[in-house]
Write a protein that holds these residues in place. Structure first.
Motif, mmCIF file in Angstrom:
data_model
loop_
_atom_site.group_PDB
_atom_site.id
_atom_site.type_symbol
_atom_site.label_atom_id
_atom_site.label_comp_id
_atom_site.label_asym_id
_atom_site.label_seq_id
_atom_site.Cartn_x
_atom_site.Cartn_y
_atom_site.Cartn_z
ATOM 1 N N LEU A 5 0.829 -1.204 0.000
ATOM 2 C CA LEU A 5 0.000 0.000 0.000
ATOM 3 C C LEU A 5 0.864 1.255 0.000
ATOM 4 C CD1 LEU A 5 -2.832 1.262 0.188
ATOM 5 C CD2 LEU A 5 -2.734 0.940 2.672
ATOM 6 N N LEU A 6 2.070 1.160 0.519
ATOM 7 C CA LEU A 6 2.976 2.307 0.513
ATOM 8 C C LEU A 6 3.371 2.669 -0.914
ATOM 9 C CD1 LEU A 6 5.300 1.390 3.537
ATOM 10 C CD2 LEU A 6 3.325 2.934 3.512
ATOM 11 N N ARG A 7 3.466 1.678 -1.776
ATOM 12 C CA ARG A 7 3.806 1.923 -3.191
ATOM 13 C C ARG A 7 2.645 2.621 -3.894
ATOM 14 N NH1 ARG A 7 7.469 0.382 -7.172
ATOM 15 N NH2 ARG A 7 6.692 -0.636 -9.059
ATOM 16 N N HIS A 8 1.426 2.179 -3.629
ATOM 17 C CA HIS A 8 0.256 2.853 -4.184
ATOM 18 C C HIS A 8 0.212 4.313 -3.706
ATOM 19 C CE1 HIS A 8 -2.081 -0.467 -6.023
ATOM 20 N NE2 HIS A 8 -1.445 -1.221 -5.152
ATOM 21 N N THR A 9 0.476 4.501 -2.415
ATOM 22 C CA THR A 9 0.414 5.845 -1.834
ATOM 23 C C THR A 9 1.482 6.742 -2.433
ATOM 24 O OG1 THR A 9 -0.428 4.896 0.232
ATOM 25 C CG2 THR A 9 0.446 7.135 0.327
ATOM 26 N N ALA A 10 2.686 6.214 -2.607
ATOM 27 C CA ALA A 10 3.771 7.007 -3.190
ATOM 28 C C ALA A 10 3.426 7.449 -4.607
ATOM 29 C CB ALA A 10 5.065 6.189 -3.193
ATOM 30 N N ALA A 11 2.828 6.549 -5.385
ATOM 31 C CA ALA A 11 2.457 6.886 -6.763
ATOM 32 C C ALA A 11 1.403 7.989 -6.785
ATOM 33 C CB ALA A 11 1.937 5.644 -7.480
ATOM 34 N N HIS A 12 0.398 7.870 -5.922
ATOM 35 C CA HIS A 12 -0.643 8.897 -5.859
ATOM 36 C C HIS A 12 -0.060 10.246 -5.434
ATOM 37 C CE1 HIS A 12 -4.015 11.289 -4.537
ATOM 38 N NE2 HIS A 12 -3.561 11.251 -3.308
ATOM 39 N N ARG A 13 0.774 10.259 -4.416
ATOM 40 C CA ARG A 13 1.322 11.526 -3.901
ATOM 41 C C ARG A 13 2.214 12.197 -4.951
ATOM 42 N NH1 ARG A 13 4.443 11.855 0.313
ATOM 43 N NH2 ARG A 13 3.407 13.580 1.387
ATOM 44 N N TRP A 14 2.924 11.401 -5.733
ATOM 45 C CA TRP A 14 3.777 11.950 -6.795
ATOM 46 C C TRP A 14 2.939 12.730 -7.801
ATOM 47 C CZ3 TRP A 14 9.101 11.573 -8.170
ATOM 48 C CH2 TRP A 14 9.405 11.963 -9.473
ATOM 49 N N LEU A 15 1.887 12.084 -8.305
ATOM 50 C CA LEU A 15 1.052 12.745 -9.300
ATOM 51 C C LEU A 15 0.266 13.904 -8.703
ATOM 52 C CD1 LEU A 15 -0.350 9.709 -11.355
ATOM 53 C CD2 LEU A 15 1.584 11.206 -11.895
ATOM 54 N N ALA A 16 -0.202 13.758 -7.471
ATOM 55 C CA ALA A 16 -0.967 14.823 -6.821
ATOM 56 C C ALA A 16 -0.122 16.077 -6.607
ATOM 57 C CB ALA A 16 -1.515 14.338 -5.476
ATOM 58 N N ALA A 17 1.190 15.870 -6.446
ATOM 59 C CA ALA A 17 2.092 17.004 -6.248
ATOM 60 C C ALA A 17 2.532 17.630 -7.566
ATOM 61 C CB ALA A 17 3.320 16.559 -5.463
ATOM 62 N N GLY A 18 2.056 17.082 -8.693
ATOM 63 C CA GLY A 18 2.404 17.643 -9.993
ATOM 64 C C GLY A 18 3.535 16.934 -10.694
ATOM 65 N N GLY A 19 3.972 15.797 -10.162
ATOM 66 C CA GLY A 19 5.037 15.040 -10.803
ATOM 67 C C GLY A 19 4.586 14.443 -12.122
ATOM 68 N N SER A 20 5.506 14.237 -13.033
ATOM 69 C CA SER A 20 5.158 13.716 -14.358
ATOM 70 C C SER A 20 4.946 12.204 -14.314
ATOM 71 C CB SER A 20 6.267 14.038 -15.365
ATOM 72 O OG SER A 20 7.434 13.271 -15.087
ATOM 73 N N GLU A 21 4.160 11.702 -15.263
ATOM 74 C CA GLU A 21 3.939 10.264 -15.350
ATOM 75 C C GLU A 21 5.218 9.536 -15.746
ATOM 76 O OE1 GLU A 21 0.665 9.572 -17.957
ATOM 77 O OE2 GLU A 21 -0.831 10.285 -16.500
ATOM 78 N N ASN A 22 6.000 10.137 -16.649
ATOM 79 C CA ASN A 22 7.255 9.502 -17.059
ATOM 80 C C ASN A 22 8.237 9.410 -15.896
ATOM 81 O OD1 ASN A 22 6.457 9.091 -19.698
ATOM 82 N ND2 ASN A 22 7.355 10.998 -20.461
ATOM 83 N N GLY A 23 8.282 10.472 -15.093
ATOM 84 C CA GLY A 23 9.157 10.465 -13.931
ATOM 85 C C GLY A 23 8.746 9.402 -12.930
ATOM 86 N N LEU A 24 7.440 9.261 -12.732
ATOM 87 C CA LEU A 24 6.938 8.247 -11.805
ATOM 88 C C LEU A 24 7.260 6.847 -12.305
ATOM 89 C CD1 LEU A 24 5.335 7.256 -9.385
ATOM 90 C CD2 LEU A 24 3.226 7.658 -10.688
ATOM 91 N N MET A 25 7.079 6.618 -13.594
ATOM 92 C CA MET A 25 7.372 5.296 -14.147
ATOM 93 C C MET A 25 8.853 4.939 -13.981
ATOM 94 S SD MET A 25 5.045 5.046 -17.613
ATOM 95 C CE MET A 25 5.754 3.443 -18.003
ATOM 96 N N ALA A 26 9.718 5.905 -14.201
ATOM 97 C CA ALA A 26 11.154 5.649 -14.062
ATOM 98 C C ALA A 26 11.516 5.356 -12.616
ATOM 99 C CB ALA A 26 11.941 6.857 -14.576
ATOM 100 N N GLY A 27 10.994 6.156 -11.704
ATOM 101 C CA GLY A 27 11.314 5.976 -10.296
ATOM 102 C C GLY A 27 10.764 4.689 -9.723
ATOM 103 N N ALA A 28 9.544 4.318 -10.154
ATOM 104 C CA ALA A 28 8.901 3.118 -9.628
ATOM 105 C C ALA A 28 9.372 1.841 -10.310
ATOM 106 C CB ALA A 28 7.382 3.239 -9.768
ATOM 107 N N GLY A 29 10.085 1.984 -11.417
ATOM 108 C CA GLY A 29 10.582 0.807 -12.117
ATOM 109 C C GLY A 29 9.549 0.141 -12.994
ATOM 110 N N TRP A 30 8.614 0.932 -13.546
ATOM 111 C CA TRP A 30 7.594 0.398 -14.445
ATOM 112 C C TRP A 30 8.011 0.622 -15.889
ATOM 113 C CZ3 TRP A 30 3.804 3.583 -11.139
ATOM 114 C CH2 TRP A 30 3.387 2.830 -10.029
#
Length: 292
Positions: free
Chosen positions: A237-262
């Motif tokens: 659930l911490l991974r789900h939460t981190a992904a949501h908080r990233w996008l909610a703060a204005g982070g890019s989808e590409n940046g999130l994918m790279a950081g999360a390893g997707w």
């Protein structure tokens, strides 16, 4: 099932992660136990595996769990056929259990604060360790297995980055983290110096002078979540939460994918679906496109 040990050797030679090997062997052993309990010969054929899958679903197991058990049996059957231990792989074409499209709600800000408050209680070593783990996972979105495998040499507190040597699919990456997470890890590392295993490279160490495993991480965080009053908690659930908080703060989808390893966009959608409408509403208010 007499060749499980040989299969484990083969999986290690193929550089499968300990978590993957455990998942595979757990599936095989559950299948063997079911066959023994029911008196069904443990044949690796579609009819028998489908009966086992139906049994798991009747017990209320999640379709994702059933699919994982099926995958274990399919991988084992394929290996047996490749090694010449069976005439043919009779699980080729076996249909996997259909997955539900589940929506996982991320932790709220109040729940995050409660979890961190819970981590701060008790023995100083464990409190600092658990706080650092939760902060790291919440900020980076790293998987539980990736976090458990972190090393002292792979964490740079000055630069604020950690090397995940082996992520899912055998891919490594570097994840950044901010000053607050860095401070939490630094506090833990300083306390870690008195541990019996302080000279080892494993970053996280266990209570009472023992190593700290993937299972230990799950157990420690679940206990903290229970103390915080979070009934629906699972470390993932911490991974789900981190992904949501990233996008909610204005982070890019590409940046999130790279950081999360997707590597696939559908994984991003799956992890961030729960609050997508709320984020869209916040973005619309910021853009204010109705003002001409």
């Amino acid at each position: 099932m007499s060749l499980i040990d040989s299969w484990i050797v083969a999986l290690r030679a193929a550089r499968k992660s300990p978590a993957t090997i455990k998942q595979y062997t757990d599936g095989l052993r559950q299948f063997a136990d079911w066959a023994e309990d029911t008196g069904v010969p443990p044949h690796l054929d579609r009819a028998t595996v489908n009966a086992f899958s139906a049994h798991l679903l009747d017990l209320g197991r999640e379709p994702a769990t059933v699919r994982a058990r099926q995958l274990s049996l399919k991988r084992y059957s394929a290996w047996l056929a490749d090694e010449g231990e069976i005439p043919e792989d009779r699980l080729i074409g076996l249909k996997s259990a259909k997955l539900d499209s589940k929506v996982v709600e991320p932790l709220t800000e109040d729940e995050i604060r409660a979890l961190l408050k819970s981590c701060a209680t008790g023995d100083q070593f464990r409190a600092r360790r658990d706080t650092a783990i939760v902060r790291f996972m919440l900020e980076t979105g790293a998987r539980a297995g990736e976090t458990a495998a972190l090393t002292v040499s792979g964490v740079d507190l000055i630069e604020g980055r950690a090397v995940i040597v082996r992520g899912k699919g055998g891919k490594g990456r570097t994840v950044p983290f901010g000053p607050n997470t860095g401070q939490a890890i630094d506090r833990y590392v300083r306390t870690r110096r008195t541990h019996r295993l302080a000279d080892t490279d494993a970053l996280w160490l266990g209570d009472r002078g023992k190593p700290f495993s993937y299972d230990g991480l799950h157990k420690a965080l679940r206990e903290r979540a229970v103390a915080a009053g979070i009934d629906r908690f699972h470390p993932h659930l911490l991974r789900h939460t981190a992904a949501h908080r990233w996008l909610a703060a204005g982070g890019s989808e590409n940046g999130l994918m790279a950081g999360a390893g997707w590597t696939r966009p559908d994984m991003l959608v799956r992890y961030t679906k729960a609050q997508s409408e709320a984020r869209a509403a916040d973005e619309a208010r910021r853009l204010n496109l109705g003002e001409f």
